[in-house]
Design an enzyme around this catalytic site. Structure first.
Site, PDB file in Angstrom:
ATOM      1  CG  HIS A 101      -1.814  -1.038   1.473  1.00  0.00           C
ATOM      2  ND1 HIS A 101      -1.422  -2.248   1.987  1.00  0.00           N
ATOM      3  CD2 HIS A 101      -3.157  -1.117   1.285  1.00  0.00           C
ATOM      4  CE1 HIS A 101      -2.475  -3.043   2.100  1.00  0.00           C
ATOM      5  NE2 HIS A 101      -3.547  -2.378   1.678  1.00  0.00           N
ATOM      6  CG  ASP A 104       1.638  -0.917   3.404  1.00  0.00           C
ATOM      7  OD1 ASP A 104       0.976  -0.660   4.421  1.00  0.00           O
ATOM      8  OD2 ASP A 104       1.225  -1.640   2.480  1.00  0.00           O
TER       9      ASP A 104
END
Length: 437
Positions: A101, A104
């Site tokens: 993501h 992340d």
């Protein structure tokens, strides 16, 4: 690359089934040929950036237990340290892919512009690491669920400004995914659902979700992104009811908005369980509907009703899942992503290595079993025999629209038809399945 948490680990190698080395592969021989392709080509294994490098062991009842040097710090320096550790773990495991993501890989900024700049900056570092190591991006995705702005959803939010912010975020993340050579792009609607109908207009929200996905597909074609757009179904948690409930529900949604030829599914084992299905059910359903894309391989806990995201360890279940993947002709640009996290008490870097070694080996052993099922052909032959009547002239006429209801009824009456029940042979088939594993 600077020293990381995983610098002291040698690359995990294949030592064969007789090995008792806990940091060696007993089944994953990446060059071994199964049904004409190597294990590596079949499995296309990927590490999940979020669980492996972001998850800190917190739960609703307790503080974080897992501490890593980059945790608790924002900014590009922390993101670089995290990326160094990530690619060092990829080196140890020898995996060909990873997934992320946007949030992340780097922290969100104070403004949209700053967040975009942060992602662009870390993308340059990720690109260098990919060039140095040969590790590729299986798919990217945007986190449209963690920030409070998304508490009522992203695409399905009652506020059009949140819709617009989410759309801009996906546009930028898709740009970065393309720049990094990502082979797919995933949309996970973590909060695209509702907690109560008292404040929800389902029809309006579905139309918003349909338009959002259409915007993404249209943009994909404008920029020449060659990868697949994937939706990841999930029935519940964090919201009580999520619109992307399971494979069949998502297919109905795609059909309604004319997207069934544009979007495929990223299916997760734990999500299938939460929907009341088996993993193989979701895979077989998606394959039958022509929307099988990629897999998140993990497991849930039958005694717990939420997404526990544990590493897979059930050979029979995984073998049957991969059997239906092989029957469908494979995953194309998809792969097997370990969307799985360490347990709260597993706090050492070595625990993360052990977890992935076990998961990789399980998938390799399951692939061998699935390949044996395909080569042996007994399961497929039994299935063909069960439906053989439909391949005959009368079966084809019934299914092909050559008989009206009146004609069918007249024929049954004329022949005094009295079909006799036939055994489904379930116990035999279950025994046969066990013989492969």
């Amino acid at each position: 690359m600077t020293e990381t948490l995983f610098s002291g680990f040698a690359p995990v190698v294949y030592e064969g089934p007789q090995s008792r080395n806990p940091l060696a592969f007993r089944w994953y021989d990446r060059t071994r040929i199964v049904l004409g392709k190597t294990m590596e080509e079949h499995l296309r294994l990927a590490v999940a950036y979020w669980h492996s490098f972001v998850m800190n062991g917190t739960d609703p009842f307790g503080a974080p237990t897992i501490q890593r040097p980059w945790m608790g710090r924002d900014g590009l320096e922390a993101a670089r340290e995290k990326a160094d550790a990530a690619f060092d773990l990829f080196r140890v495991l020898g995996v060909p892919y990873y997934c992320f993501h946007d949030r992340d890989v780097v922290s969100e900024g104070a403004t949209f512009r700053e967040s975009a700049a942060n992602l662009d900056a870390i993308a340059e570092i990720l690109a260098r690491r990919q060039d140095e190591t040969g590790v590729r991006l299986l798919w990217g995705t945007a986190n449209l669920f963690s920030h409070p702005r998304y508490m009522a959803g992203a695409a399905t939010n009652p506020d059009p400004e949140v819709f617009a912010y989410a759309a801009a975020t996906v546009k930028h993340c898709l740009d970065v995914t393309k720049r990094l050579g990502g082979e797919n792009y995933v949309l996970w609607g973590g909060r695209e659902g509702y907690d109560t109908l008292l404040n929800t207009d389902i029809g309006r929200e579905l139309d918003q979700m349909g338009r959002f996905l259409s915007l993404v597909v249209e943009y994909k074609h404008r920029i020449g992104f060659a990868g697949a757009i994937l939706i990841e179904p999930k029935p519940k948690e964090p919201t009580k009811h999520q619109y992307d409930f399971d494979a069949a529900t998502v297919y109905g949604f795609l059909k309604r908005y004319g997207l069934e030829g544009e979007v495929k599914l990223n299916l997760e084992a734990n999500h299938a369980q939460l929907a009341g299905h088996s993993f193989e059910h979701e895979i077989a359903t998606a394959a039958a509907l022509g929307i099988l894309g990629s897999l998140d391989v993990n497991r849930g806990d039958a005694l717990l009703g939420w997404d526990t995201d544990q590493f897979p360890n059930a050979l029979g279940d995984t073998a049957l899942a991969l059997y239906y993947v092989l029957k469908a002709g494979g995953l194309g640009s998809g792969g097997l992503n370990f969307d799985a996290k360490l347990r709260r008490q597993s706090i050492d870097p070595e625990d993360l290595v052990h977890a992935h070694v076990g998961g990789i080996d399980l998938c390799a052993r399951a692939l061998l079993a699935a390949g044996a099922m395909i080569e042996d052909g007994r399961l497929a032959a039994d299935l063909r025999q069960r439906y053989a009547g439909w391949d005959g002239p009368e079966g084809r006429a019934l299914l092909g629209g050559e008989r009206t209801l009146e004609q069918i009824a007249a024929d049954v009456t004329a022949r005094d038809l009295d079909p006799k029940p036939r055994s489904g042979r379930q116990e035999y088939l279950e025994n046969l399945l066990s013989s492969y594993t």
